[in-house]
Design a protein around this motif. Sequence first.
Motif, PDB file in Angstrom:
ATOM      1  N   ALA A   1       0.675  -1.222   0.012  1.00 45.59           N
ATOM      2  CA  ALA A   1      -0.100   0.098  -0.054  1.00 45.59           C
ATOM      3  C   ALA A   1       0.838   1.032   0.148  1.00 45.59           C
ATOM      4  O   ALA A   1       1.907   1.248   0.530  1.00 45.59           O
TER       5      ALA A   1
ATOM      6  N   ASP B   1       0.698   5.995  -0.102  1.00 50.49           N
ATOM      7  CA  ASP B   1      -0.307   7.100  -0.253  1.00 50.49           C
ATOM      8  C   ASP B   1      -0.331   7.635  -1.492  1.00 50.49           C
ATOM      9  O   ASP B   1       0.471   6.954  -2.411  1.00 50.49           O
TER      10      ASP B   1
ATOM     11  N   PHE C   1      -6.280  -6.484   4.503  1.00 55.11           N
ATOM     12  CA  PHE C   1      -6.717  -5.381   3.761  1.00 55.11           C
ATOM     13  C   PHE C   1      -6.964  -4.172   4.904  1.00 55.11           C
ATOM     14  O   PHE C   1      -6.512  -3.167   4.703  1.00 55.11           O
ATOM     15  N   GLU C   2      -7.830  -4.768   5.879  1.00 52.44           N
ATOM     16  CA  GLU C   2      -8.163  -3.818   6.913  1.00 52.44           C
ATOM     17  C   GLU C   2      -6.935  -3.359   7.724  1.00 52.44           C
ATOM     18  O   GLU C   2      -6.728  -2.205   7.942  1.00 52.44           O
TER      19      GLU C   2
ATOM     20  N   SER D   1      -4.780  -1.014   5.579  1.00 51.36           N
ATOM     21  CA  SER D   1      -5.450   0.181   5.447  1.00 51.36           C
ATOM     22  C   SER D   1      -5.470   1.042   6.563  1.00 51.36           C
ATOM     23  O   SER D   1      -4.969   2.236   6.552  1.00 51.36           O
ATOM     24  N   GLN D   2      -5.665   0.483   7.701  1.00 47.86           N
ATOM     25  CA  GLN D   2      -5.533   1.405   9.079  1.00 47.86           C
ATOM     26  C   GLN D   2      -4.195   1.734   9.455  1.00 47.86           C
ATOM     27  O   GLN D   2      -4.017   3.019   9.817  1.00 47.86           O
TER      28      GLN D   2
ATOM     29  N   LEU E   1      -3.420   4.719   6.940  1.00 43.93           N
ATOM     30  CA  LEU E   1      -4.202   5.898   7.100  1.00 43.93           C
ATOM     31  C   LEU E   1      -3.894   6.671   8.294  1.00 43.93           C
ATOM     32  O   LEU E   1      -3.533   7.841   8.488  1.00 43.93           O
TER      33      LEU E   1
ATOM     34  N   GLY F   1      -5.224   6.585  -0.102  1.00 40.00           N
ATOM     35  CA  GLY F   1      -4.381   5.723  -0.056  1.00 40.00           C
ATOM     36  C   GLY F   1      -4.595   4.435  -1.146  1.00 40.00           C
ATOM     37  O   GLY F   1      -5.858   4.465  -1.705  1.00 40.00           O
ATOM     38  N   HIS F   2      -3.702   3.789  -1.743  1.00 37.20           N
ATOM     39  CA  HIS F   2      -3.696   2.851  -2.878  1.00 37.20           C
ATOM     40  C   HIS F   2      -3.292   1.592  -2.437  1.00 37.20           C
ATOM     41  O   HIS F   2      -2.082   1.279  -1.853  1.00 37.20           O
ATOM     42  N   VAL F   3      -4.288   0.616  -2.327  1.00 38.41           N
ATOM     43  CA  VAL F   3      -3.888  -0.735  -1.556  1.00 38.41           C
ATOM     44  C   VAL F   3      -3.992  -1.875  -2.641  1.00 38.41           C
ATOM     45  O   VAL F   3      -5.116  -2.092  -3.175  1.00 38.41           O
TER      46      VAL F   3
ATOM     47  N   ARG G   1      -7.510  -1.497  -4.561  1.00 39.47           N
ATOM     48  CA  ARG G   1      -8.598  -0.548  -3.870  1.00 39.47           C
ATOM     49  C   ARG G   1      -7.868   0.696  -3.363  1.00 39.47           C
ATOM     50  O   ARG G   1      -6.936   0.981  -3.164  1.00 39.47           O
TER      51      ARG G   1
ATOM     52  N   LEU H   1      -8.131   4.059  -0.949  1.00 35.99           N
ATOM     53  CA  LEU H   1      -9.052   4.390   0.234  1.00 35.99           C
ATOM     54  C   LEU H   1      -8.994   5.961   0.449  1.00 35.99           C
ATOM     55  O   LEU H   1      -8.113   6.825  -0.253  1.00 35.99           O
TER      56      LEU H   1
END
Lengths: 204, 214
Positions: free
Chosen positions: A23, A25, A163-164, A167-168, A171, A184-186, A197, A199
């Motif tokens: 992931a 930014d 993923f969760e 992402s957390q 961010l 964000g870009h995951v 995905r 974000l």
Amino acid sequence: MQIFEYNGSALVAMVGKNCFAIASDRRLGVQLQTIATDFQRISKIHDRLFLGLSGLATDAQTLYQRLLFRHKLYQLREERDMKPETFANLVSALLYEKRFGPYFCQPVIAGLGDEDKPFICTMDSIGAKELAKDFVVAGTASESLYGACESMFKEDMEPEELFETVSQALLSSVDRDCLSGWGGHVYVVTPTEVKERILKGRMD
Amino acid sequence: MGDSQYSFSLTTFSPSGKLVQIEHALTAVGSGQTSLGIKAANGVVIATEKKLPSILVDETSVQKIQCLTPNIGVVYSGMGPDFRVLVRKSRKQAEQYHRLYKEPIPVTQLVRETAAVMQEFTQSGGVRPFGVSLLVAGYDDNGPQLYQVDPSGSYFSWKASAMGKNVSNAKTFLEKRFEGQISGKNIEIGIIGTDKKFRVLTPAEIDDYLAEVE
């Protein structure tokens, strides 16, 4: 002016169960001014190998082009894709070639190797490899990312949970860094598919 | 014949479309000592005749089969000194590959690069072609492989091949299991199996196998 902090970046890669996530930014800045909010920092080398480049954006773009070129030639000559470990060695060698006039980049490499085993690594701007079993981070937000990943990481996460977590971690870390952020870009990669995905975070 | 007028220059085609120097190089190979190789389902064997100019020569100092990497070996027919130079270059190329990728070089890649070197010497100024044909035996992720490389730089993959003197006889050599006149002292045998390690058999081991054949 610090050259590695000129454009701002945040990158993280994490290992899950037979999968990995990488992931970044999305901010591209020129020191304090934000120029773009959709900058691609992660690129695909082949279906099972992704490369993220943090640091000076111009060097990141050129380095990516050189590496893609080398990989394409390798594919034509050897009629196979490069293994992640092999690619990491190539990146390291290429960076060290410029030991006394380096690329101002810190790469993050993530891929699926033999038997779908996830592989991640990062290196400094002159090619010192850092292999890790859990996660690797890079960029201006790296210190926050270390903390966030260390506390949120669990072994053998399934793709959705991974993923969760990624992402957390991303961010919350970029929120503490003025030079990275704007979403964000995951990418979550399993042996069968690649899920990309975007974000939405604090847009500042 | 028109061809002979062009035989002085390596880099000039003859009217019949041949590079005469390369033909001569192949002749040099054809008068070299016999060597052959066989690819099996689970490994490759290469062997060569080791006829020395006199019985006074210390045969242990002559090594016609050489290792290029731990899992690739090579034998030749033709000029020994040219072979040594090629072995040196190939070993360096294999190591350079390993330094870049930390992976052992695949057999096809090494053969291709060695062949490229041999081709260079057919298209440059002030040099002559190598007077050797190589038989490269290796075992990598694609299984056992046997390649022949010619002075022109062309290479072929073989299931079994022979080069040098008496090529046609050599091709029936292993089939007929030639008895009596060969021993561990005047042939060399190199072998590579699923352990991916190339090694040359000692004279004692060769004698054991020959005894088994009898």
